[in-house]
Design a protein around this motif. Sequence first.
Motif, PDB file in Angstrom:
ATOM      1  N   ASN A 106       0.799  -1.220   0.000  1.00  0.00           N
ATOM      2  CA  ASN A 106       0.000   0.000   0.000  1.00  0.00           C
ATOM      3  C   ASN A 106       0.837   1.279   0.000  1.00  0.00           C
ATOM      4  O   ASN A 106       0.456   2.271  -0.613  1.00  0.00           O
ATOM      5  N   LYS A 117       0.266  -5.786  -7.951  1.00  0.00           N
ATOM      6  CA  LYS A 117       0.746  -4.632  -7.187  1.00  0.00           C
ATOM      7  C   LYS A 117       1.818  -3.867  -7.968  1.00  0.00           C
ATOM      8  O   LYS A 117       1.874  -2.636  -7.906  1.00  0.00           O
ATOM      9  N   ASN A 168      -6.990  -3.937   0.238  1.00  0.00           N
ATOM     10  CA  ASN A 168      -6.342  -4.521  -0.936  1.00  0.00           C
ATOM     11  C   ASN A 168      -6.026  -6.001  -0.693  1.00  0.00           C
ATOM     12  O   ASN A 168      -4.898  -6.371  -0.385  1.00  0.00           O
TER      13      ASN A 168
END
Length: 413
Positions: free
Chosen positions: A85, A113, A310
């Motif tokens: 993140n 990602k 996520n």
Amino acid sequence: MALSSLPPISLADIEDAARLIDGAVLRTPCLPAPKLSALTGADIVVKYENMQVTGAFKERGALVKLLSLSEAERRRGVIAMSAGNHAQAVACHAGRLGIPATIVMPEPTPFVKITATRDYGAEVVLAGDTLAEARARAQALADERGLAWVHPYDDLHVIRGQGTIALEMLAEAPDLDTLVVPIGGGGLISGIAVAAKALKPSLSVIGVEAKLYPSMWGAIHGKDVACGGPTIAEGIAVKDVGTLTRAVVERLVDDILLAEESAIERAINAYLTLQKTLAEGAGAAGLAALIGEPERFRGRRVGLVLCGGNIDPRLLSSIVIRELARDGRLVSVRIDTPDRPGVLGEITTLIGRMGGNVVDVSHHRLFLNVPAKGATLDVTFETFDAAHGRRIVAALEDKGYAVRLMDVAEAID
């Protein structure tokens, strides 16, 4: 509230950070959660940081840090090391501000990602198999290119950015008496604790770590702890806590709880099925603490920070299946049957007549442990609850079938 022995950060610093990010970072909803309250016995309010553009709270601190840079630093660019993140938060806001960003990620980082970070305009460098190896590469690049570090948690600007969450929560729910906050490196809970204790000194601030990674708990209690293992809360799987954050936590955080993996799974499932929202493992850690120790929070007015959403869809689907099995609402059985026409129909008809819903059937004739004139039937079916499943299994046995309970995931796979 700049106390001796604490890093030089005050409520005024956090209020200034709130003005800096206003309009650039979403002021996320802070809403009552009656179904979670019924589940835990606490009166729960949830702060939905999973609704940020990048899906997590990290944007707040990243943006405050970026805005603190000099013009020369902005021209040279920034560097961050992250597998999740923080990477996306830095990339997102650096791109918006026109600041070149380099993100170093471990080579095993999931492709989704990596792609998301690149899509924000950052240069992604893959280095090493671990975060430590990626950090070493990032430091080398920072020295070589003169890049400014954007640390994921151990930075005063990052900490005061994360503290804006507490300002918003207490503005929306001033009657909260407890905040339960996930801990990784400690940036989130440090900012929240400074703001919350300044605004409401009586407020209890409780941190939560994954039991497999009790790094802050060990640091605060002076214990040598082992950190490692496959945790579903990878966002808070941090072995080394920050120097700045440890000082804040030691002074202002009332307690640190350790969440079991099974409780984190239950919390993820509860957010999905009861609140209709996504929580990654780290984001669900606060609720996991309440699930693990309900008596501690019963009757209290608790604010939970759902810090990120996520989560990999395949992992989420696995958790849902596992929770259905734990609750007895998904049952898988292996039945030894004679190999004759109509047996499959008899079994599925019986299950259906009793209110079960067959979701998967696998018929085996060629296994060597099955008689030549026999067959093995694996059946997975939905039930209303565990008692309903037991009644269906008993009915199958009454019909003369040998029934063995199986692991649901094994049967579906």
